[in-house]
Design a protein around this motif. Structure first.
Motif, PDB file in Angstrom:
ATOM      1  N   VAL A 187     -48.074  -8.874 -30.609  1.00  0.00           N
ATOM      2  CA  VAL A 187     -47.389 -10.143 -30.339  1.00  0.00           C
ATOM      3  C   VAL A 187     -46.032 -10.172 -31.006  1.00  0.00           C
ATOM      4  O   VAL A 187     -45.026 -10.577 -30.407  1.00  0.00           O
ATOM      5  CB  VAL A 187     -48.267 -11.321 -30.814  1.00  0.00           C
TER       6      VAL A 187
ATOM      7  N   ALA B 264     -47.724 -18.005 -29.253  1.00  0.00           N
ATOM      8  CA  ALA B 264     -47.722 -16.933 -28.251  1.00  0.00           C
ATOM      9  C   ALA B 264     -49.120 -16.712 -27.687  1.00  0.00           C
ATOM     10  O   ALA B 264     -49.308 -16.571 -26.468  1.00  0.00           O
ATOM     11  CB  ALA B 264     -47.182 -15.650 -28.875  1.00  0.00           C
TER      12      ALA B 264
ATOM     13  N   GLU C 140     -47.695 -20.394 -25.145  1.00  0.00           N
ATOM     14  CA  GLU C 140     -46.440 -21.141 -25.261  1.00  0.00           C
ATOM     15  C   GLU C 140     -45.306 -20.154 -25.591  1.00  0.00           C
ATOM     16  O   GLU C 140     -44.785 -20.103 -26.697  1.00  0.00           O
ATOM     17  CB  GLU C 140     -46.552 -22.205 -26.363  1.00  0.00           C
ATOM     18  N   GLU C 141     -44.934 -19.336 -24.618  1.00  0.00           N
ATOM     19  CA  GLU C 141     -44.017 -18.216 -24.839  1.00  0.00           C
ATOM     20  C   GLU C 141     -42.642 -18.669 -25.330  1.00  0.00           C
ATOM     21  O   GLU C 141     -42.089 -18.100 -26.276  1.00  0.00           O
ATOM     22  CB  GLU C 141     -43.861 -17.393 -23.549  1.00  0.00           C
TER      23      GLU C 141
ATOM     24  N   ALA D 147     -45.547 -18.937 -34.851  1.00  0.00           N
ATOM     25  CA  ALA D 147     -45.045 -18.259 -33.649  1.00  0.00           C
ATOM     26  C   ALA D 147     -46.155 -17.424 -33.013  1.00  0.00           C
ATOM     27  O   ALA D 147     -46.314 -17.403 -31.777  1.00  0.00           O
ATOM     28  CB  ALA D 147     -43.853 -17.374 -34.007  1.00  0.00           C
ATOM     29  N   TYR D 148     -46.927 -16.718 -33.844  1.00  0.00           N
ATOM     30  CA  TYR D 148     -48.061 -15.928 -33.336  1.00  0.00           C
ATOM     31  C   TYR D 148     -49.065 -16.826 -32.616  1.00  0.00           C
ATOM     32  O   TYR D 148     -49.523 -16.522 -31.505  1.00  0.00           O
ATOM     33  CB  TYR D 148     -48.724 -15.200 -34.513  1.00  0.00           C
TER      34      TYR D 148
ATOM     35  N   ALA E  52     -42.809 -20.009 -28.842  1.00  0.00           N
ATOM     36  CA  ALA E  52     -43.123 -18.914 -29.759  1.00  0.00           C
ATOM     37  C   ALA E  52     -41.883 -18.078 -30.043  1.00  0.00           C
ATOM     38  O   ALA E  52     -41.597 -17.732 -31.199  1.00  0.00           O
ATOM     39  CB  ALA E  52     -44.227 -18.036 -29.170  1.00  0.00           C
ATOM     40  N   ARG E  53     -41.119 -17.763 -28.999  1.00  0.00           N
ATOM     41  CA  ARG E  53     -39.922 -16.945 -29.192  1.00  0.00           C
ATOM     42  C   ARG E  53     -38.881 -17.698 -30.030  1.00  0.00           C
ATOM     43  O   ARG E  53     -38.235 -17.122 -30.905  1.00  0.00           O
ATOM     44  CB  ARG E  53     -39.342 -16.538 -27.836  1.00  0.00           C
TER      45      ARG E  53
ATOM     46  N   PHE F 230     -40.012 -17.589 -33.615  1.00  0.00           N
ATOM     47  CA  PHE F 230     -39.827 -16.251 -34.187  1.00  0.00           C
ATOM     48  C   PHE F 230     -38.351 -16.004 -34.501  1.00  0.00           C
ATOM     49  O   PHE F 230     -38.012 -15.458 -35.562  1.00  0.00           O
ATOM     50  CB  PHE F 230     -40.347 -15.194 -33.208  1.00  0.00           C
TER      51      PHE F 230
ATOM     52  N   LYS G 298     -43.518  -8.006 -29.204  1.00  0.00           N
ATOM     53  CA  LYS G 298     -43.080  -8.643 -27.961  1.00  0.00           C
ATOM     54  C   LYS G 298     -42.060  -9.743 -28.234  1.00  0.00           C
ATOM     55  O   LYS G 298     -41.038  -9.843 -27.548  1.00  0.00           O
ATOM     56  CB  LYS G 298     -44.278  -9.214 -27.217  1.00  0.00           C
ATOM     57  N   LEU G 299     -42.321 -10.562 -29.253  1.00  0.00           N
ATOM     58  CA  LEU G 299     -41.399 -11.639 -29.588  1.00  0.00           C
ATOM     59  C   LEU G 299     -40.070 -11.079 -30.087  1.00  0.00           C
ATOM     60  O   LEU G 299     -38.999 -11.620 -29.790  1.00  0.00           O
ATOM     61  CB  LEU G 299     -42.013 -12.558 -30.646  1.00  0.00           C
TER      62      LEU G 299
END
Length: 431
Positions: A424, A387, A391-392, A383-384, A395-396, A399, A427-428
């Motif tokens: 990061v 991000a 690739e938001e 996921a990190y 990544a979310r 996560f 934020k996720l």
């Protein structure tokens, strides 16, 4: 078991006589079976007759003898053998088929084993030996639910098959573990552990399988049982500490890893001591004690210089300290030691991503996440990487998938172990 005399002493002569009787009867029986397979009917009959004469309780020998006599056209003698067997044991036929089923089972011929088990059950479904043979064959053929139900009937029906059922259930679970079929491993291992709470082996196997399937609370329960039964079991202790770490139980995990280091050092097992040092180091890293964490990882590398996991951990703490060049050198060394080690892959991938090269690092983070979808830390590292690569959405989603597999304390501890990814991760988690 040896017989006891009236004075309470063991009658060793009777015991030795029984052992000799069993040994020679089994020898003649196996010889008879082998001769029958090669078509030497008269020799097979003679050998099986000697087995029956040596041990009248060897019901499978009577069954094989009857079958050989029938095949040789000696129907009258076969009928006499059958009548004598029934007179000695009304359940002789069902018991014989069940034991022959277990012979096939032991050789891995599960089709023949199921045929014999079905014959046994058709004659006497209440016979525990029949249900035991049937249940074990079903387990081996992947019919877990029905297999365990049959084993339950076997255990409830009497003590004869209890120990065999428990032992073979654990063996089936171990075989499934070796094939990486962890879901298939957990069911029989848990069945055995629940019915034999004093069995360290059953608890250990159930705990290991549960950890691989992401059932961490179950894993903690069974591994705790295994360690309680066998405090010297370093591997179970280390895995228990690892599970506690993933659940967010930092103090319990730290105690477990420290005990692992002490025990492994005393036992002359440097690689296990190094694994324990790495566990302690991760917890120190999560507490923001980077220098102390680095010292632990240095100790791990000194203990086991060829252990890629230890070198990978040292790379990550150097990354946390901001020394990217040293981190990259260690990460490459770890990957060179063992390119299939998930820690080595994620360490190199993480250092590359954090150094501004997500194109090179992301595939290294993706592989462990795809190979081990139930291992949460590999999902977090991927996921990190996603991000950082922009690739938001992916990544979310990754996560959230990791977060759903652990309690909040667990995911918080794992996030804290990755200080280079703190912004990061926050934020996720917030989005």
């Amino acid at each position: 078991m040896p017989d006891a005399t009236e004075a309470g002493h063991i009658d060793f002569e009777a015991w030795r006589t029984r052992i000799r009787q069993t040994t020679f009867a089994n020898y003649h029986y196996q010889m008879g079976v082998a001769l029958a397979r090669t078509g030497e009917a008269d020799a097979a009959i003679a050998a099986l007759q000697r087995a029956v004469d040596t041990d009248a309780t060897l019901v499978e020998a009577r069954m094989r003898l009857k079958e050989c006599l029938l095949q040789a056209g000696r129907a009258q003698q076969a009928a006499e053998i059958h009548r004598a067997a029934i007179a000695c044991d009304p359940n002789y036929e069902a018991r014989a088929h069940a034991r022959i089923a277990m012979e096939h089972y032991g050789r891995g011929d599960y089709g023949a084993a199921q045929d014999e088990a079905n014959r046994a059950i058709a004659i006497d479904a209440a016979l525990d030996e029949a249900q035991c043979a049937y249940g074990l064959v079903l387990l081996r053929r992947g019919e877990i639910g029905d297999g365990l139900a049959a084993l339950d009937r076997a255990v409830a029906g009497g003590a004869t098959s209890r120990s065999r059922a428990l032992e073979e259930a654990v063996r089936a679970a171990d075989d499934a573990m070796r094939s990486h079929d962890y879901a298939a491993a957990f069911a029989p291992a848990r069945w055995a552990a629940d019915r034999a709470p004093a069995s360290a082996e059953a608890a250990r196997t159930a705990g290991r399988a549960a950890s691989y399937t992401g059932q961490l609370s179950e894993s903690r329960h069974y591994l705790g049982q295994a360690v309680a039964h066998d405090p010297s079991d370093i591997l179970s202790l280390g895995l228990l500490a690892y599970v506690q770490e993933r659940l967010g139980l930092a103090n319990e995990a730290a105690d477990g890893f420290e005990r692992m280091v002490s025990m492994a050092t005393s036992a002359g097992q440097p690689q296990q001591a190094a694994v324990g040092q790495c566990g302690c180091g991760r917890l120190l890293l999560a507490a923001g004690r980077n220098d102390d964490a680095l010292e632990r990882f240095e100790q791990a590398v000194r203990l086991a210089p060829g252990l890629s996991t230890a070198v990978a951990h040292r790379a990550l703490v150097k990354l946390a300290q901001g020394d990217r060049a040293a981190a990259l050198a260690d990460a490459r060394q770890a990957h060179g030691l063992n390119a299939d080690d998930p820690w080595a892959m994620t360490a190199l991938g993480t250092v590359l991503v954090s150094s501004g090269d997500p194109r090179a690092g992301l595939p290294l983070l993706q592989r462990p996440a795809e190979r081990n979808p139930g291992v949460v830390w590999t999902l977090l590292d991927f996921a990190y990487g996603l991000a950082v690569a922009g690739e938001e959405a992916q990544a979310r989603a990754m996560f959230q998938r990791a977060s759903a597999a652990l309690p909040p304390d667990g995911i918080a501890l794992l996030a804290a172990e990755r200080p280079w990814a703190a912004a990061v991760m926050a934020k996720l988690a917030g989005g």
